[in-house]
Design an enzyme around this catalytic site. Sequence first.
Site, PDB file in Angstrom:
ATOM      1  CG  ASP A  52     -24.793   4.179 -44.687  1.00 27.30           C
ATOM      2  OD1 ASP A  52     -25.740   4.552 -43.966  1.00 27.30           O
ATOM      3  OD2 ASP A  52     -23.831   4.919 -44.981  1.00 27.30           O
ATOM      4  CB  SER A  53     -28.626   2.268 -40.638  1.00 31.49           C
ATOM      5  OG  SER A  53     -29.688   2.071 -41.558  1.00 31.49           O
ATOM      6  CG  ASP A  91     -27.641   5.134 -47.545  1.00 29.35           C
ATOM      7  OD1 ASP A  91     -27.829   6.253 -48.057  1.00 29.35           O
ATOM      8  OD2 ASP A  91     -27.819   4.901 -46.331  1.00 29.35           O
ATOM      9  CE  LYS A 121     -30.089   8.015 -47.140  1.00 29.21           C
ATOM     10  NZ  LYS A 121     -28.830   8.297 -46.413  1.00 29.21           N
ATOM     11  CD  GLU A 123     -24.031   9.754 -44.748  1.00 31.13           C
ATOM     12  OE1 GLU A 123     -23.010  10.241 -44.208  1.00 31.13           O
ATOM     13  OE2 GLU A 123     -24.655   8.790 -44.270  1.00 31.13           O
ATOM     14  CD  GLU A 189     -29.052  11.000 -39.385  1.00 30.74           C
ATOM     15  OE1 GLU A 189     -28.884  10.592 -40.549  1.00 30.74           O
ATOM     16  OE2 GLU A 189     -28.774  10.325 -38.375  1.00 30.74           O
TER      17      GLU A 189
HETATM   18  O1  KIV Z   1     -28.626   4.592 -43.309  1.00 30.42           O
HETATM   19  C1  KIV Z   1     -29.709   5.026 -42.885  1.00 30.42           C
HETATM   20  O2  KIV Z   1     -30.523   4.312 -42.302  1.00 30.42           O
HETATM   21  C2  KIV Z   1     -30.004   6.435 -43.116  1.00 30.42           C
HETATM   22  C3  KIV Z   1     -31.182   7.022 -42.410  1.00 30.42           C
HETATM   23  C4  KIV Z   1     -30.908   7.135 -40.976  1.00 30.42           C
HETATM   24  C5  KIV Z   1     -31.610   8.290 -43.019  1.00 30.42           C
HETATM   25  O3  KIV Z   1     -29.296   7.080 -43.815  1.00 30.42           O
END
Ligand code: KIV
Length: 272
Positions: A52-53, A91, A121, A123, A189
Amino acid sequence: MTGYLAPTKKVRLADLARKKADGEKWAMLTAYDFATARVFSQAGIECLLVGDSAANVVYGYATTNQVSVDEMAFLGAAVVRGAGNALVVMDLPFGSYEASDEQCVRSATDLVRRTGAHVVKLEGGVRIAPRIRALKDAGLAVCAHVGFTPQSVDSLSGFKVQGRDAGAEQLRSDTRAVVEAGTDMVVFEMVPADLAAELTAECPVPTIGIGAGSGTDAQVLVWHDMADVPAGDHRAKFVRRFGTVGEGLAAAAAEYKRAVHLGEFPGPEHAF
Ligand code: KIV
């Protein structure tokens, strides 16, 4: 292309578990489109993360919390099409899984169906463990993300290392909770290196570090950080630049502009 050869067969969770047992490190990179997924997979990157980056580096939002399921789904589908034999982790964006187990399973199954991603994934540690159990019950493969969790940046009061001092016990509890809930992998992280190494040693599933030292089973970076394509002004301490792609791209664009302005491009060899 130089470097490692791409895996000749699909990377599976069992392969990553085997690498952990053998003490063999592996690499994860983020990817958000077909072409970069193809390049990274051909370079031998075992695992691609549709992070989600994307909110920051693709869409230009201020925080990861602004990206939607739809915005992630289009990127994820493109990545899977370019991923070759790499395992693709997707994510779950902010707001798509917090309300209930039902909402979580609905969002995850929707994203997997629309993208073809292999793992989802999410969090959180103790608080998210019931969601992980629900995802496993629905037959999905899961990656947990503990330590600094960017979707909680405001409640954590900014980008801060987690797991220091009294926070160490919280990180231990979070890791144990996600493992007991059945997660297949864990991202650490921004946590102290010695604690990440300690937890990796006791963790039965692969651990992936970002700002967590060298003691995890694998490493992950946002590819723009890895290759130096700046998408903002902040550079985290844990980032190492492995290339100068941003500079190369800017130089190529400037050279293209120059050639167009001077009428050098296109030449007769480019015309029909
Ligand atoms: O969204 C992302 O890129 C991440 C990584 C930084 C682990 O969750």
